[in-house]
Design a protein around this motif. Structure first.
Motif, PDB file in Angstrom:
ATOM      1  N   ARG A  33      14.233  -5.187  -7.782  1.00  0.00           N
ATOM      2  CA  ARG A  33      13.428  -4.408  -6.839  1.00  0.00           C
ATOM      3  C   ARG A  33      14.214  -3.223  -6.276  1.00  0.00           C
ATOM      4  O   ARG A  33      13.654  -2.154  -6.042  1.00  0.00           O
ATOM      5  CB  ARG A  33      12.945  -5.321  -5.709  1.00  0.00           C
ATOM      6  CG  ARG A  33      12.020  -6.407  -6.277  1.00  0.00           C
ATOM      7  CD  ARG A  33      10.823  -6.597  -5.423  1.00  0.00           C
ATOM      8  NE  ARG A  33      11.042  -7.588  -4.383  1.00  0.00           N
ATOM      9  CZ  ARG A  33      10.181  -7.798  -3.388  1.00  0.00           C
ATOM     10  NH1 ARG A  33       9.089  -7.057  -3.292  1.00  0.00           N
ATOM     11  NH2 ARG A  33      10.412  -8.709  -2.499  1.00  0.00           N
ATOM     12  N   ARG A  74      23.832  -1.513  -1.842  1.00  0.00           N
ATOM     13  CA  ARG A  74      24.163  -2.629  -0.954  1.00  0.00           C
ATOM     14  C   ARG A  74      23.171  -2.677   0.189  1.00  0.00           C
ATOM     15  O   ARG A  74      22.750  -3.750   0.615  1.00  0.00           O
ATOM     16  CB  ARG A  74      25.568  -2.454  -0.407  1.00  0.00           C
ATOM     17  CG  ARG A  74      26.587  -2.615  -1.488  1.00  0.00           C
ATOM     18  CD  ARG A  74      27.939  -2.916  -0.906  1.00  0.00           C
ATOM     19  NE  ARG A  74      28.847  -3.272  -1.991  1.00  0.00           N
ATOM     20  CZ  ARG A  74      30.110  -2.902  -2.033  1.00  0.00           C
ATOM     21  NH1 ARG A  74      30.612  -2.196  -1.044  1.00  0.00           N
ATOM     22  NH2 ARG A  74      30.854  -3.264  -3.033  1.00  0.00           N
ATOM     23  N   ALA A  75      22.810  -1.472   0.675  1.00  0.00           N
ATOM     24  CA  ALA A  75      21.833  -1.418   1.761  1.00  0.00           C
ATOM     25  C   ALA A  75      20.520  -2.034   1.303  1.00  0.00           C
ATOM     26  O   ALA A  75      19.886  -2.798   2.043  1.00  0.00           O
ATOM     27  CB  ALA A  75      21.623   0.027   2.204  1.00  0.00           C
ATOM     28  N   ALA A  76      20.123  -1.723   0.083  1.00  0.00           N
ATOM     29  CA  ALA A  76      18.876  -2.291  -0.432  1.00  0.00           C
ATOM     30  C   ALA A  76      18.987  -3.809  -0.492  1.00  0.00           C
ATOM     31  O   ALA A  76      18.053  -4.526  -0.095  1.00  0.00           O
ATOM     32  CB  ALA A  76      18.578  -1.716  -1.817  1.00  0.00           C
ATOM     33  N   ALA A  77      20.140  -4.298  -0.947  1.00  0.00           N
ATOM     34  CA  ALA A  77      20.327  -5.748  -1.006  1.00  0.00           C
ATOM     35  C   ALA A  77      20.265  -6.344   0.392  1.00  0.00           C
ATOM     36  O   ALA A  77      19.633  -7.381   0.607  1.00  0.00           O
ATOM     37  CB  ALA A  77      21.660  -6.072  -1.681  1.00  0.00           C
ATOM     38  N   SER A  78      20.903  -5.673   1.346  1.00  0.00           N
ATOM     39  CA  SER A  78      20.902  -6.225   2.705  1.00  0.00           C
ATOM     40  C   SER A  78      19.510  -6.177   3.316  1.00  0.00           C
ATOM     41  O   SER A  78      19.212  -6.892   4.261  1.00  0.00           O
ATOM     42  CB  SER A  78      21.896  -5.471   3.591  1.00  0.00           C
ATOM     43  OG  SER A  78      21.318  -4.287   4.078  1.00  0.00           O
ATOM     44  N   CYS A  79      18.651  -5.326   2.762  1.00  0.00           N
ATOM     45  CA  CYS A  79      17.260  -5.301   3.211  1.00  0.00           C
ATOM     46  C   CYS A  79      16.449  -6.407   2.540  1.00  0.00           C
ATOM     47  O   CYS A  79      15.255  -6.554   2.801  1.00  0.00           O
ATOM     48  CB  CYS A  79      16.611  -3.954   2.893  1.00  0.00           C
ATOM     49  SG  CYS A  79      17.173  -2.629   3.959  1.00  0.00           S
ATOM     50  N   GLY A  80      17.090  -7.137   1.624  1.00  0.00           N
ATOM     51  CA  GLY A  80      16.384  -8.231   0.971  1.00  0.00           C
ATOM     52  C   GLY A  80      15.848  -7.898  -0.400  1.00  0.00           C
ATOM     53  O   GLY A  80      15.060  -8.655  -0.959  1.00  0.00           O
ATOM     54  N   ALA A  81      16.255  -6.729  -0.937  1.00  0.00           N
ATOM     55  CA  ALA A  81      15.739  -6.342  -2.249  1.00  0.00           C
ATOM     56  C   ALA A  81      16.591  -6.971  -3.341  1.00  0.00           C
ATOM     57  O   ALA A  81      17.813  -6.816  -3.345  1.00  0.00           O
ATOM     58  CB  ALA A  81      15.746  -4.826  -2.385  1.00  0.00           C
ATOM     59  N   SER A  82      15.952  -7.674  -4.264  1.00  0.00           N
ATOM     60  CA  SER A  82      16.673  -8.213  -5.408  1.00  0.00           C
ATOM     61  C   SER A  82      17.139  -7.030  -6.258  1.00  0.00           C
ATOM     62  O   SER A  82      16.631  -5.923  -6.113  1.00  0.00           O
ATOM     63  CB  SER A  82      15.752  -9.100  -6.228  1.00  0.00           C
ATOM     64  OG  SER A  82      14.707  -8.326  -6.762  1.00  0.00           O
ATOM     65  N   ILE A 136      24.229   2.569  -0.954  1.00  0.00           N
ATOM     66  CA  ILE A 136      22.762   2.568  -0.921  1.00  0.00           C
ATOM     67  C   ILE A 136      22.224   1.289  -1.549  1.00  0.00           C
ATOM     68  O   ILE A 136      21.293   0.670  -1.051  1.00  0.00           O
ATOM     69  CB  ILE A 136      22.217   3.801  -1.685  1.00  0.00           C
ATOM     70  CG1 ILE A 136      22.359   5.056  -0.829  1.00  0.00           C
ATOM     71  CG2 ILE A 136      20.777   3.583  -2.094  1.00  0.00           C
ATOM     72  CD1 ILE A 136      21.199   5.342   0.078  1.00  0.00           C
TER      73      ILE A 136
END
Lengths: 323, 384, 364
Positions: free
Chosen positions: A230, A219-227, A217
């Motif tokens: 965030r 990693r998914a947030a990171a791949s969505c561009g979330a630092s 999850i």
């Protein structure tokens, strides 16, 4: 009959293996269970619940008795509670400065200790659930469970030893040419002791909630561009909400009703409501006023718990029927 | 720093020249074990690459290095010409679909799809329309208000795809997202991936252990094993000319035969010399040395014992097992002439029934072109 | 009730009895009619030096004389009280046979009517009048010794000699380094005097007392209970305290440099006693009374109270060597003149009210 591969090679012919005792016991149990009337299942369920219900029932009974006592005034010429009921004890609390001071002190501590515990427990629980190092995890677990073996009172006395005028901290400061400072017997000391005491509870409540958030999850947030920050705010914290609420619930109710830390570390001038209740019952023998304070405390605890649960939304504790 | 998305060259002429992804000698070590060694490849824009391999082959590690979740211990990754070794994952122009989808359970489908747009600072006024457009693209129109747990497995897949693509990343990574689906849904989603990928023209890297999926979807295929890339190429090439016995086996060759290499090239088993073909000079067996031969089950022709093929080319054998699969029949055969070796054969046109029952004597034959020869030392001791 | 002024009480305290040989002399006639002996009696006591000295001076000799075992129950006095009250109210057997208690606390039980009358104890006639409670009907409690709430201090902070006034508590240098009991007990009469009031105004007008305590609050005092004072002196947390002399003496026994004094404004004196809860069988009641009667004897008190360093009510006691001439061990009329006794009944009736006021000041 299919033989297990382990035995098929043994000897000639399919001689039956020795029938283990544990199998016999299980067979017997199953035979009994098979004859058990289906109707009885419901009854059994209630029977198993009975001890818990009994304990809760006794608690309710105790509250009722206290409710009655809180409406009677102690006559100090006879040391007996009045026959007639009145709200005099509550009126007295309303006008008693010590009660107000103690009330706000207890509530303030509840808020501060809960917030501090959540802030401190979060990284701990996260490290515990995320670290790939088995050694670090073991260390964190020991650090988490060790305090449970040391009771609250013992720990409070430990702080007396560490924070006293001749304690460890002041000795170290003395080496630096500082102090000694009065570190004990202040509101801050009580808060410190409470945070230290409650932290393992908070971690324990928080860790399962964090462990339930898959690494994927994040990693998914990171791949969505979330630092990372965030991702924490938008994804991890909202998903950890049940754990945060459970931790807050435990810490807040335990803090609000705490007795030992203010009694031992407060130096007598930082009482919480529980200390006031204890004094009324055991020092001035005023069961009426003591009951009134105890009921106010119960009401406050229930309100705090209710507010937290409302904040979390239904289903925060994973009880079925919510979501 | 500027995001890599901005580092992507803007001019079209230049863009054409620069590949989307370049891996240069990538290595990644866990403890003392190299999970990935010396992996290099190059992926052109708009292409669909599948990295194929069993678990533990290093394919997931490769994907993590490209995504930036982990840093290489050796080598470099270049995205659109820019070296990204120090760029954290959230600054890479990459959308990703995860194995367990990793949808955010506390957000609606639309919320999930809008999330990357918010994170990547899209104009807030533009977001709703874009989310709508992508919901439509993945055929979820009208379901945007639902939470992930209110959607079916296939619908969740579509949300995950939309979330990965909504900000139009330069690169899409698929980490075995179809692995847990049942066959029907998997085939449907494979076609869906292909449609969407073609529609958007997004460069894609797909990681899977499903060779069929690799062949269905890809422009290019990489086969990995033991942390190394064994072969890279177009699906047809890899299928037709596996460069390594492992690749042949992993792509579903039915039988591996062992013997000694002979010039020709050929393999000798007992007193029979079987002519074959070495698909790759680097892995070809040297005459006199042990060799393995891969024989594809569907290239084995079966005849009734009487109906013999051209003289000197067939082998008499006995049917030991028959598996009727409707559109085809699988046979297991024993060939006494080749030292009781077991052989697999597929009858692709059975006409609704299995012609040969177990125990039946038959004759089999194949073309030398379909017997692929490799150096046996590449195939450590395993017998299929 | 009539309001006995503290002057009369002081006189009664001073009234010295003729020294009579006490001992355990029970007429042979009585002995013949003795009811059956219970196997054991349960006596509530405080822990530490308190129970040790009781065992040595009273319980063990009592067992030797009668064969009745004594079990000591160390439940806190405040906590045993509600349990006894509940037992008496519900007609159950009380949890203990003899309660060793502060007189003020015992008085609340007497007022509630849960105490057996002890008027017929033979030794009562031979001891100081102080043994009989003031302001209560009959003899529900027997007082056994008195103790003084002294000004305890660390000699090194008073190089010029012992402080002479309670006003040292207000010195700025002792901010955060003074200690009182956490219910203010033992300090009210002193505060009343320091605040410019008169002891005789207690309990009618105690505003001077509260005014002084408010001033003390600015000094950030530590508030504790008996063991805390010993501990705090030991750990260097405090320099001055108002505490029972025994705690200061115990700290001194542990090697801490502590001294104590009775300042010119005087100090509060209190008593401890024993009582028997209602609801015992006749023979248990008889032997419980015999136990208290023995505790009144010179023989028992000499050993018991040597351990505590407190002046008893039995005649002919010799003070421990280290307390000869000590103001906290009053023996002469001059000693007693500086001590203030608040009748226990007044204390019992106003404890809750004083406690509330004290808390109000200290907790806000």
């Amino acid at each position: 009959m299919a033989l297990s591969p382990g035995r098929s090679g043994l000897g000639a012919g399919p001689s039956p293996a020795p029938y283990r005792l544990s199998w016999r016991i299980l067979d017997a149990l199953e035979a009994v269970a098979a004859r058990w009337p289906a109707r009885a299942e419901g009854a059994i369920r209630w029977l198993l619940l009975l001890p818990a219900l009994l304990v809760v029932g006794l608690l309710v009974f105790g509250l009722l008795v206290m409710g009655d006592a809180s409406l009677r005034v102690m006559d100090f010429r006879t040391y007996r509670l009045s026959e007639q009921h009145s709200l005099a004890n509550y009126v007295r609390l309303w006008g008693w400065g010590a009660f107000h001071a103690t009330l706000w002190r207890s509530l303030g501590a509840t808020l501060l200790v809960t917030l501090l515990c959540l802030v401190l427990a979060f990284p701990y629980a996260r490290a515990l659930t995320r670290t790939s190092s088995a050694r670090l995890r073991r260390l964190l677990l020991v650090g988490l469970f060790l305090p449970f073996f040391v009771g609250q009172v013992v720990r409070a006395y430990g702080w007396l030893v560490i924070l006293g005028q001749q304690g460890l901290v002041n000795q170290v400061l003395g080496l630096l040419g500082l102090g000694p400072y009065r570190l004990l017997f202040a509101y801050e000391t009580v808060l410190f002791g409470l945070v230290q005491y409650m932290l393992p509870f908070a971690v324990l409540m928080l860790a399962p909630a964090l462990a339930a958030i898959p690494e994927e999850i994040e990693r998914a947030a990171a791949s969505c561009g979330a630092s990372p920050v965030r991702a924490l705010l938008r994804i991890v914290l909202p998903m950890a909400r049940p754990g945060l609420v459970a931790a807050a619930l435990v810490v807040a109710t335990l803090t609000l009703t705490d007795f030992a830390m203010p009694a031992i570390l407060g130096g007598g001038t930082n009482d919480f409501l529980a200390n006031l209740v204890h004094d009324q019952f055991f020092r001035t023998s005023n069961a009426g006023l003591g009951s009134a304070i105890a009921l106010v405390l119960t009401f406050l605890g229930t309100t705090v718990a209710g507010l937290l649960l409302a904040l979390a939304g239904p289903g925060a504790l994973g009880v079925r029927g919510a979501r | 720093m500027t995001s890599t998305a901005e580092a992507v060259p803007r001019t079209r002429a230049h863009a054409e020249a620069v590949p989307a992804v370049e891996a240069l000698g990538l290595g990644r070590r866990y403890g003392t074990v190299w999970a990935l060694e010396d992996a290099s490849f190059r992926l052109e824009r708009g292409q669909f690459l599948t990295v194929l391999g069993p678990s533990g082959s290093g394919k997931s590690t490769l994907l993590k290095l490209v995504a930036g979740f982990e840093r290489p211990d050796r080598g470099h990754v270049r995205l659109f010409g820019a070296e990204v070794d120090t760029v954290p994952p959230h600054r890479r122009p990459i959308g990703m679909v995860f194995q367990r989808l990793a949808l955010f359970p506390h957000m609606t489908a639309a919320g999930n799809i809008a999330f990357p747009l918010e994170m990547r600072r899209f104009d807030p006024r533009e977001i709703p329309a874009r989310v709508e457009r992508f919901l439509e693209l993945v055929r979820l129109r009208g379901l945007g208000h639902r939470r992930p747990h209110e959607l079916s497995g296939g619908q969740q897949q579509r949300v995950a795809i939309a979330r990965a693509l909504v900000f139009e990343p330069g690169l899409l990574l698929l980490d075995e997202p179809l692995a847990s689906l049942d066959v029907r849904l998997k085939e449907e989603m494979q076609l869906e991936f292909r449609r969407i990928q073609r529609e958007l023209g997004v460069t894609t890297i797909n990681v899977t252990h499903d060779q069929r999926e690799a062949l269905v979807l890809s422009d290019r295929v990489i086969v990995m094993q033991g942390g190394r890339i064994l072969q890279e190429g177009e699906p047809e090439t890899v299928w037709r000319d596996p460069a390594h016995p492992f690749v042949a086996r992993f792509l579903g060759v039915g039988t591996m035969l062992r013997g000694l290499a002979e010039a020709g090239p050929a393999i000798r088993i007992g007193d029979r010399r079987l002519p074959g073909r070495a698909p790759n000079p680097a892995t070809a067996p040297r005459p006199g040395r042990p060799a393995v031969a891969a024989l594809r089950a569907e290239r084995v022709r079966i005849f009734a014992a009487s109906g013999s093929p051209a003289p000197g080319t067939g082998f008499a054998c006995r049917v030991t097992d028959t598996v009727f699969e409707g559109d085809r029949v699988l046979y297991e055969l024993i060939v006494p002439e080749l030292g009781e070796v077991r052989l697999r054969a597929v009858d692709l046109d059975p006409g609704g029934h299995a012609r040969y029952r177990p125990g039946t004597q038959v004759t089999v034959a194949w073309s030398p072109d379909d017997l692929l020869l490799f150096d046996a030392s590449l195939e450590p001791g395993s017998d299929p | 009730m009539n309001d006995p002024s503290f002057f009369t009480s002081r006189r009664r305290l001073l009234g010295s009895a003729t020294a009579l040989a006490a001992g355990f002399a029970v007429p042979a006639v009585l002995r013949a009619q003795e009811p059956a002996k219970p196997a054991e009696l349960i006596v509530r006591a405080w822990g530490g030096v308190w129970v040790d000295s009781l065992k040595k001076g009273v319980s063990d000799p009592f067992t030797a004389k009668t064969g009745i075992r004594i079990r000591h129950d160390l439940t806190e006095d405040n906590e045993i009280k509600p349990r006894i009250w509940a037992a008496v109210q519900q007609g159950r057997t009380p949890p203990i046979h003899v309660n060793w208690d502060t007189t003020a606390n015992a008085t609340s039980s007497a007022l509630r009517g849960v105490c057996e009358s002890l008027a017929d104890l033979p030794n009562l006639a031979k001891v100081l009048p102080l043994a009989k409670p003031i302001g209560l009907e009959g003899v529900p409690i027997v007082n056994l010794y008195s103790y003084v709430y002294v000004l305890a201090y660390r000699p090194e902070v008073f190089p010029g000699g012992a402080p002479t006034s309670w006003s040292v508590l207000l010195e700025p240098r002792f901010k955060g380094r003074i200690a009182l009991y956490n219910d203010g007990i033992g300090f009210h009469p002193v505060a009343q005097v320091m605040g410019g009031g008169k002891v005789s105004d207690i309990p009618g007008n105690m505003e001077p007392c509260w005014a002084f305590i408010r001033k003390l609050k600015e000094q950030k005092p530590l508030l504790g209970e008996d063991p805390d004072f010993t501990n705090w002196f030991q750990k260097g947390e405090i320099d001055v305290a108002c505490t029972i002399s025994s705690n200061a003496r115990e700290a001194k026994a542990k090697g801490v440099n502590v001294a104590w004094t009775v300042p010119k404004e005087g100090a509060k004196v209190d008593t401890d006693g024993m009582w028997i809860p209602k609801g015992l069988t006749a023979n248990e009641l008889y032997w419980a009374k015999r136990y208290i009667d023995f505790a009144l004897s010179t023989e028992a008190q000499q050993v018991w109270l040597d351990g505590l360093g407190l002046p008893g009510v039995a005649p002919g006691l010799r003070p421990p060597a280290d307390l000869v001439g000590d103001p906290s061990y009053p023996t002469t009329e001059k000693d007693f003149e500086r001590l203030i006794l608040i009748p226990p009944r007044i204390q019992a009736e106003h404890t809750a009210e004083w406690f509330a006021r004290f808390k109000e000041i200290m907790q806000s």
